[in-house]
Structure formats: C-alpha cells, structure tokens
Design an enzyme around this catalytic site. Structure first.
Site, PDB file in Angstrom:
ATOM      1  N   CYS A  66       4.007  -9.872  -1.398  1.00 46.79           N
ATOM      2  CA  CYS A  66       4.118  -8.824  -2.415  1.00 46.79           C
ATOM      3  C   CYS A  66       2.821  -8.833  -3.212  1.00 46.79           C
ATOM      4  O   CYS A  66       1.821  -9.392  -2.768  1.00 46.79           O
ATOM      5  CB  CYS A  66       5.340  -9.032  -3.298  1.00 46.79           C
ATOM      6  SG  CYS A  66       5.250 -10.485  -4.362  1.00 46.79           S
ATOM      7  N   ALA A  67       2.825  -8.249  -4.391  1.00 44.82           N
ATOM      8  CA  ALA A  67       1.598  -8.167  -5.188  1.00 44.82           C
ATOM      9  C   ALA A  67       1.162  -9.525  -5.736  1.00 44.82           C
ATOM     10  O   ALA A  67      -0.011  -9.867  -5.693  1.00 44.82           O
ATOM     11  CB  ALA A  67       1.771  -7.170  -6.328  1.00 44.82           C
TER      12      ALA A  67
END
Length: 191
Positions: A66-67
C-alpha cells in the site's frame, strides 16, 4: 514467509521477479504509480479475492503493498485469518519511490493528485478548523466536531485503521476507473 513478515524495499526489489505483488490501494492511487508487476486488489475487495490469493500463495510468496504499510498490514491480517500467508512491504510505495525504485503507471492513466494519507490529513484538518471556527462564531457546541475528529485520530492510531480513509476511498476522484477485479483475478490465476 510467515504471516508477520515484512520485506524492506531492497529485499523486495531483489525478489520482485519471484513475488506475486498485490497492491491494496484504491484504483486511483494504484494508477498514480505502483510496483512493477503489481496487481490492484483494493483492500475493500480483498475478501472476494481470497480463493485466488490462496492459490497464488500456494504457488509462491505473496507481497502485499500500500502507500505506507498500514493497509497492507491490515490486508495481511485478513489473509492470515483465512489461511493465506503474505508479507508486507515496509514503508509501502512511499518508501519504494524514496529509495529511487521505479513505479509503473498504466498507459493513458493520469497521475493521481494526492495519496490517501494526504487526503485524510486535509479532511481531518479542515473539519477540525471548521469546528473550532463555528464554535467561536456560531455556538460553542460546534467544538465537539473538532473533539470528535481528534478522538477518531487517536482511535485510528491505536487500532491502525482509518475510517476516514475508508470513506474517502469511495469518492469518485479516488476511483477514476473501476477496479477491474475480474481481469485482475484472471491475471493472478495465470501467473
């Protein structure tokens, strides 16, 4: 890999050719740049993808991205609860890009303007300021709005979840194209 495994960006880069990389961010974030070869299965669709993810884990190691690492940790927890072993990328795509590693973008897809964490900070800050301003100008009870956001941020930090991000992820600008889960799962099966 075990269910609690985390790979550094260098470890992941070295092993990228042997990993099945699953990006659990929104389609808009994914379109803004993802690890080479990553498949987009948004966190809110992970349950539907369980059979195919289980099959992928049986064939080799799965890396969830994810980020920053928070959503991928949540995804790994969900996968582990359903018998799927996966690892997460320490620091997410933010760390990957900061180390100078390449991010891929789908052809013809505009770059996402803001990441989810930045959107959450803007939204939370705006609501807090609005609550304080309305509390001063209209009625002191509006300050409870600011207190509610502060409480939500504390809860978010303690549980490593973010309800505001879940709501923001459903907004149209975070889904410039629908996640084509059927094609993604077909690609996952063919790896």
């Amino acid at each position: 890999m075990t269910t609690s495994t985390a790979l550094t960006t260098d470890q992941a880069r070295t092993r990228l050719h042997e990993l099945t990389v699953i990006d659990v961010r929104t389609p808009g974030e994914y379109a803004g740049g993802h690890l080479p070869g990553a498949l987009n299965i948004p966190l809110d669709r992970i349950q539907r993808a369980l059979p195919d993810l289980r099959h992928a884990a049986d064939r080799g190691d799965v890396l969830v991205v994810c980020a920053s690492g928070a959503r991928s940790e949540n995804a790994c927890r969900i996968l582990a609860e359903n018998g799927v072993t996966a690892a997460t990328l320490t620091g997410g795509t933010g760390a990957w890009a900061a180390e100078g590693h390449e991010l891929h973008r789908p052809q013809g897809t505009p770059r996402a303007a803001w990441g989810m964490e930045r959107q959450v900070r803007l939204t939370a800050g705006t609501i807090v300021l609005l609550g304080l301003l309305l509390g001063l100008v209209v009625h002191p009870a509006f300050q409870l709005v600011s207190a509610g956001i502060a409480g939500g941020l504390v809860f978010s930090a303690l549980t490593n979840t973010c309800g505001m991000a879940a709501v923001l992820a459903k907004l149209p600008h975070n889904r410039p194209r629908a996640a084509d889960l059927d094609n993604t799962l077909a690609a996952l099966r063919n790896r």
